[in-house]
Design a protein around this motif. Structure first.
Motif, PDB file in Angstrom:
ATOM      1  N   GLU A 246    -124.813 -59.317 -40.358  1.00  0.00           N
ATOM      2  CA  GLU A 246    -123.957 -58.666 -41.553  1.00  0.00           C
ATOM      3  C   GLU A 246    -122.757 -59.674 -41.697  1.00  0.00           C
ATOM      4  N   SER A 247    -122.443 -60.366 -40.885  1.00  0.00           N
ATOM      5  CA  SER A 247    -121.211 -61.406 -40.884  1.00  0.00           C
ATOM      6  C   SER A 247    -121.563 -62.141 -42.399  1.00  0.00           C
ATOM      7  N   ASN A 248    -120.365 -62.915 -42.419  1.00  0.00           N
ATOM      8  CA  ASN A 248    -120.715 -63.831 -43.553  1.00  0.00           C
ATOM      9  C   ASN A 248    -121.526 -65.208 -43.348  1.00  0.00           C
ATOM     10  N   ILE A 249    -121.586 -65.500 -42.014  1.00  0.00           N
ATOM     11  CA  ILE A 249    -122.335 -66.741 -41.599  1.00  0.00           C
ATOM     12  C   ILE A 249    -123.795 -66.111 -41.630  1.00  0.00           C
ATOM     13  N   GLY A 250    -124.118 -64.985 -40.825  1.00  0.00           N
ATOM     14  CA  GLY A 250    -125.419 -64.411 -40.947  1.00  0.00           C
ATOM     15  C   GLY A 250    -125.998 -64.105 -42.515  1.00  0.00           C
ATOM     16  N   THR A 251    -125.183 -63.754 -43.242  1.00  0.00           N
ATOM     17  CA  THR A 251    -125.436 -63.545 -44.690  1.00  0.00           C
ATOM     18  C   THR A 251    -125.831 -64.779 -45.113  1.00  0.00           C
ATOM     19  N   ALA A 252    -125.215 -65.754 -45.081  1.00  0.00           N
ATOM     20  CA  ALA A 252    -125.561 -67.336 -45.413  1.00  0.00           C
ATOM     21  C   ALA A 252    -126.605 -67.895 -44.948  1.00  0.00           C
ATOM     22  N   LEU A 253    -127.021 -67.403 -43.608  1.00  0.00           N
ATOM     23  CA  LEU A 253    -128.155 -67.789 -42.956  1.00  0.00           C
ATOM     24  C   LEU A 253    -129.411 -67.118 -43.594  1.00  0.00           C
ATOM     25  N   LEU A 254    -129.226 -65.933 -43.838  1.00  0.00           N
ATOM     26  CA  LEU A 254    -130.559 -65.276 -44.300  1.00  0.00           C
ATOM     27  C   LEU A 254    -130.693 -65.801 -45.827  1.00  0.00           C
ATOM     28  N   GLN A 255    -129.692 -66.277 -46.629  1.00  0.00           N
ATOM     29  CA  GLN A 255    -130.109 -66.839 -47.930  1.00  0.00           C
ATOM     30  C   GLN A 255    -130.973 -67.914 -47.900  1.00  0.00           C
ATOM     31  N   THR A 256    -130.837 -68.814 -46.831  1.00  0.00           N
ATOM     32  CA  THR A 256    -131.377 -69.695 -46.761  1.00  0.00           C
ATOM     33  C   THR A 256    -132.978 -69.725 -46.381  1.00  0.00           C
ATOM     34  N   ILE A 257    -133.417 -68.600 -46.210  1.00  0.00           N
ATOM     35  CA  ILE A 257    -134.846 -68.074 -46.164  1.00  0.00           C
ATOM     36  C   ILE A 257    -135.373 -67.151 -47.012  1.00  0.00           C
ATOM     37  N   THR A 258    -134.390 -66.867 -47.839  1.00  0.00           N
ATOM     38  CA  THR A 258    -134.686 -65.761 -48.859  1.00  0.00           C
ATOM     39  C   THR A 258    -135.466 -66.509 -49.798  1.00  0.00           C
ATOM     40  N   ALA A 259    -136.511 -65.870 -50.208  1.00  0.00           N
ATOM     41  CA  ALA A 259    -137.460 -66.067 -51.408  1.00  0.00           C
ATOM     42  C   ALA A 259    -136.692 -66.269 -52.796  1.00  0.00           C
ATOM     43  N   SER A 260    -136.810 -67.547 -53.464  1.00  0.00           N
ATOM     44  CA  SER A 260    -136.018 -67.625 -54.588  1.00  0.00           C
ATOM     45  C   SER A 260    -136.755 -66.704 -55.756  1.00  0.00           C
ATOM     46  N   SER A 261    -136.170 -65.634 -56.127  1.00  0.00           N
ATOM     47  CA  SER A 261    -137.024 -64.898 -56.908  1.00  0.00           C
ATOM     48  C   SER A 261    -135.980 -63.830 -57.783  1.00  0.00           C
ATOM     49  N   THR A 262    -136.396 -62.895 -58.875  1.00  0.00           N
ATOM     50  CA  THR A 262    -135.734 -62.003 -59.345  1.00  0.00           C
ATOM     51  C   THR A 262    -135.241 -61.156 -58.399  1.00  0.00           C
ATOM     52  N   ILE A 263    -136.202 -60.512 -57.446  1.00  0.00           N
ATOM     53  CA  ILE A 263    -135.961 -59.715 -56.393  1.00  0.00           C
ATOM     54  C   ILE A 263    -135.868 -60.652 -55.077  1.00  0.00           C
TER      55      ILE A 263
END
Length: 550
Positions: free
Chosen positions: A479-496
């Motif tokens: 939930e931290s800023n760095i954790g959120t940024a880390l999850l974005q790196t493995i997020t599928a780039s999509s509308t959802i």
């Protein structure tokens, strides 16, 4: 009035209105098609009011409507054009921004033969002829009315243009245009289902047979294959593509085949709102022959932001073109090893993620006992088992997680079948949302004795190995800023935006010794208690406001 006369009048009216709006109101071209609807609808949103007022106060437009008559704007011809703004229909108009960028990439010469699959009303030809009028342009469009419209437009162009009415895939399959063209472009339908798509693919690309399971492949790759079939060995093509086919697991084999055959030259990610009536981001896939490497460009932040649509200025286009031959933080070449290391994905965001290096870093999958997705229950079936009276069984949905905790009052259900036990949460489990819109949600489960909670399919149930990791520490990190940024790196780039279990298990997180974890967890829980207390106090205060006159 004959159809041809109606087409001619609609064309002339369109051009006059286009010139008035562009010169006086800085209105994008797509909006013109729906202006008459805006003028006549009874209800509209606040964001439309200035637009409508400007139109109604525009004496020049009133003169044009009077000049041509309302019959023109209520005709089937104008209706066919306004359908391009319908979410139910494929667009017949490719925006100026996408066309201009594609033309800059293709660099059309006077001796070139150029084809546009799904040519719509001919915007590609209109802008292309302004750059190189001596080239030959060929279009294929399935919609009969739009073909007639585009022919009327193209008659006024200096360039030689031929439009054929028909289904793109069928025309290419019949070898009408095989290997005939120097340059090619396609802004094809997105997300449609095509029967016998595998048979069509194998006919278009006979060399692709035997490369594994391609059933369920995105239909967009059929149009890319058709585009490839139209160009010469020295030719170049540009296809407009959504994000999904560039990263979806079901398209992995076709992506590998295009890469290994050397047909992929460049993939460029563009901003959202470049297409009509959708916020979906798009990409340009550039095709040619004999490419050992693929240029990956992240241009998702390069644009002029608009209210309804984003556009590309000439400066924006020049900036993207410069990236075609420059290695920067937004542009790089990838080889087959890079492609394999990134799980055969082609979405550019995958290749420009920030690297995180942690002291005491561990692979997340090594500190969990199990991770599973919740039960996927259809809404109609859930309605059948949901009840008002109290039972020992609850159903946990994404909406039941708020401010980092699970709501106390979960809906009751009649039963939980034995086969659904694996989808039930246990006390201490870390619950995570599969969807990250706007951010991923987390909660630690606390299941009362003699109760069962069945998790929804949009949730991950994560059983942490508490001998090595504190669940609240893990929650605090994600939930931290760095954790959120880390999850974005493995997020599928999509509308959802979503995360797969496999990628989540592979992510590396910091894991200090247990003493430090528990210290952070204790501090986190104290702050979370303050947040919940404030929330409760806020709810009580709002309730008092509602009852102030009682």
């Amino acid at each position: 009035m004959s159809t041809n006369q109606m087409i001619e009048k609609a064309r002339e009216a369109y051009l006059e209105i286009f010139n008035v709006l562009r010169s006086t109101m800085d209105i994008d071209e797509e909006t013109i098609f729906s202006f008459y609807e805006y003028l006549n609808k009874d209800r509209y949103s606040l964001k439309d009011r200035k637009f409508i007022k400007d139109l109604k106060d525009n004496a020049e437009i009133d003169k044009i409507i009077y000049k041509y008559g309302k019959d023109v704007f209520e005709s089937g011809i104008w209706d066919a054009l306004s359908n391009n703004s319908s979410k139910k229909n494929s667009t017949f108009l490719t925006s100026d921004a996408l066309v201009k960028l594609s033309l800059a990439i293709l660099n059309i010469q006077k001796s070139d033969k150029v084809i546009d699959l799904c040519s719509g009303i001919g915007n590609f030809f209109r802008l292309g002829s302004m750059i190189e009028s001596k080239a030959f342009y060929q279009g294929i469009e399935i919609n009969t009315q739009v073909v007639e419209w585009s022919k009327m437009i193209c008659e006024k162009l200096k360039a030689k243009v031929s439009i054929e009415q028909g289904d793109v895939l069928r025309c290419v399959l019949e070898n009408k245009f095989s290997k005939n063209f120097d340059k090619a472009f396609s802004n094809h339908p997105i997300g449609i289902r095509i029967r016998e798509s595998l048979d069509i693919l194998q006919t278009l690309l006979p060399d692709a047979q035997g490369l594994g399971n391609m059933r369920g492949m995105s239909s967009e790759w059929l149009y890319v294959a058709a585009l490839l079939k139209t160009i010469k060995n020295t030719g170049k093509a540009v296809a407009v593509m959504p994000d999904g086919p560039l990263f979806s697991p079901k398209d992995i084999n076709i992506r590998k085949w295009f890469f290994e055959q050397g047909y992929l030259e460049t993939v460029i990610s563009l901003p959202a709102k470049m297409l009509i009536n959708t916020v979906m981001p798009v990409n340009l896939v550039v095709l040619s022959h004999d490419n050992a490497k693929v240029r990956i460009i992240d241009a998702s932040d390069i644009c002029n932001k608009g209210r309804r649509y984003n556009t590309l200025s000439d400066k924006n286009i020049d900036e993207i073109i410069l990236l075609l031959n420059t290695n920067t933080e937004q542009s790089k070449e990838i080889d087959s090893k890079d492609f394999e290391d990134n799980e055969y994905e082609l979405n550019p965001s995958r290749y420009f993620v920030k690297e995180f290096k942690f002291e005491n870093g561990v692979i997340f999958g090594d500190i969990i006992k199990n991770i599973t997705r919740g039960a996927q229950i259809k809404a109609i079936d859930l309605d059948k088992i949901t009840v008002d009276e109290e039972t020992p069984y609850h159903y946990l949905q994404l909406s039941d997680i708020s401010d980092g905790v699970i709501n106390e009052k979960l809906p009751y259900i009649t039963e939980i079948e034995a086969k659904q036990d694996k989808y039930c949460v246990k006390s201490g489990n870390l619950i995570m949302s599969k969807i990250g819109q706007p951010k991923y949600k987390f909660a630690i489960a606390d299941v009362p004795r003699n109760k069962k909670i069945l998790a929804n399919g949009n949730l991950f149930i994560i059983d942490i190995n508490t001998e090595v990791a504190d669940p609240y520490y893990i929650k605090a990190f994600f939930e931290s800023n760095i954790g959120t940024a880390l999850l974005q790196t493995i997020t599928a780039s999509s509308t959802i935006p979503t995360i797969s279990i496999d990628k989540l298990k592979k992510v590396v997180i910091p894991l200090p010794d247990m003493y430090k974890q528990q210290k952070i967890a204790k501090k986190y829980k104290a702050i979370l208690d303050d947040v919940l207390a404030y929330k409760k106090k806020k709810i009580e205060a709002i309730d008092k406001l509602k009852n102030i006159f009682e």
